[in-house]
Design a protein around this motif. Structure first.
Motif, mmCIF file in Angstrom:
data_model
loop_
_atom_site.group_PDB
_atom_site.id
_atom_site.type_symbol
_atom_site.label_atom_id
_atom_site.label_comp_id
_atom_site.label_asym_id
_atom_site.label_seq_id
_atom_site.Cartn_x
_atom_site.Cartn_y
_atom_site.Cartn_z
ATOM 1 N N MET A 189 17.909 -38.141 -3.159
ATOM 2 C CA MET A 189 18.107 -36.832 -3.757
ATOM 3 C C MET A 189 18.556 -35.869 -2.655
ATOM 4 O O MET A 189 18.038 -35.887 -1.550
ATOM 5 N N GLU A 190 19.512 -35.016 -2.991
ATOM 6 C CA GLU A 190 20.039 -34.027 -2.054
ATOM 7 C C GLU A 190 19.732 -32.637 -2.594
ATOM 8 O O GLU A 190 20.068 -32.319 -3.730
ATOM 9 N N THR A 191 19.058 -31.817 -1.801
ATOM 10 C CA THR A 191 18.715 -30.468 -2.216
ATOM 11 C C THR A 191 19.340 -29.468 -1.259
ATOM 12 O O THR A 191 19.330 -29.665 -0.046
ATOM 13 N N SER A 192 19.906 -28.415 -1.809
ATOM 14 C CA SER A 192 20.461 -27.339 -0.994
ATOM 15 C C SER A 192 20.226 -26.034 -1.730
ATOM 16 O O SER A 192 19.886 -26.022 -2.904
ATOM 17 N N GLY A 193 20.413 -24.928 -1.057
ATOM 18 C CA GLY A 193 20.205 -23.643 -1.687
ATOM 19 C C GLY A 193 20.783 -22.512 -0.876
ATOM 20 O O GLY A 193 21.201 -22.697 0.271
ATOM 21 N N TYR A 194 20.827 -21.349 -1.492
ATOM 22 C CA TYR A 194 21.314 -20.151 -0.824
ATOM 23 C C TYR A 194 20.803 -18.939 -1.591
ATOM 24 O O TYR A 194 20.283 -19.059 -2.697
ATOM 25 N N THR A 195 20.970 -17.766 -1.005
ATOM 26 C CA THR A 195 20.608 -16.510 -1.645
ATOM 27 C C THR A 195 21.873 -15.685 -1.812
ATOM 28 O O THR A 195 22.632 -15.517 -0.858
ATOM 29 N N THR A 196 22.102 -15.177 -3.015
ATOM 30 C CA THR A 196 23.296 -14.386 -3.282
ATOM 31 C C THR A 196 23.182 -13.024 -2.613
ATOM 32 O O THR A 196 22.095 -12.616 -2.187
ATOM 33 N N ALA A 197 24.298 -12.299 -2.561
ATOM 34 C CA ALA A 197 24.301 -10.951 -1.985
ATOM 35 C C ALA A 197 23.356 -10.034 -2.745
ATOM 36 O O ALA A 197 22.809 -9.092 -2.185
ATOM 37 N N GLY A 198 23.129 -10.316 -4.024
ATOM 38 C CA GLY A 198 22.224 -9.513 -4.835
ATOM 39 C C GLY A 198 20.772 -9.937 -4.730
ATOM 40 O O GLY A 198 19.909 -9.421 -5.414
ATOM 41 N N GLY A 199 20.487 -10.931 -3.866
ATOM 42 C CA GLY A 199 19.114 -11.351 -3.635
ATOM 43 C C GLY A 199 18.593 -12.432 -4.570
ATOM 44 O O GLY A 199 17.397 -12.691 -4.610
ATOM 45 N N ILE A 200 19.473 -13.066 -5.328
ATOM 46 C CA ILE A 200 19.038 -14.125 -6.247
ATOM 47 C C ILE A 200 19.051 -15.451 -5.508
ATOM 48 O O ILE A 200 20.058 -15.841 -4.924
ATOM 49 N N GLY A 201 17.908 -16.149 -5.503
ATOM 50 C CA GLY A 201 17.808 -17.458 -4.870
ATOM 51 C C GLY A 201 18.362 -18.539 -5.783
ATOM 52 O O GLY A 201 18.034 -18.593 -6.958
#
Length: 109
Positions: A1-13
């Motif tokens: 399983m591959e997991t990745s993530g980021y936070t948008t400019a508006g603060g949404i994870g």
């Protein structure tokens, strides 16, 4: 399983999880789309070194996005969706004019 993530400019994870699943799981999603909201997408193109087959699907999304002409609306479909509503606010700005809302065009939208 591959997991990745980021936070948008508006603060949404945003979290993304990719894993291989049995083809029966996708069939179950496709079957459930007759009575539940969701989507299923796949590509049968396979060319070594360039393209590979893929498929993904989902049911019971947290948010509904509807676009008509240049108007986009977002509706929370459950409690998780209320946490990210309205995600489309920046995309509803008039193109090339940050902070300005679009006006009705010739089609009346």
């Amino acid at each position: 399983m591959e997991t990745s993530g980021y936070t948008t400019a508006g603060g949404i994870g945003v979290e993304r999880e990719a894993r291989e699943v049995d083809e029966a799981a996708l069939e179950e999603i496709v079957t459930s789309l007759g009575h539940r909201r969701g989507g299923a997408f796949s590509s049968g193109m396979d060319y070594p070194g360039r393209y590979s087959r893929w498929a993904f699907g989902y049911v019971d999304p947290c948010l509904e996005l509807v676009a008509k002409g240049r108007v986009i609306s977002a509706t929370a479909l459950n409690e998780r969706g209320r946490g990210v509503e309205p995600p489309g606010a920046p995309s509803q700005e008039a193109p090339g004019h940050p902070g300005a809302r679009p006006t009705a065009g010739p089609e009346g939208v």
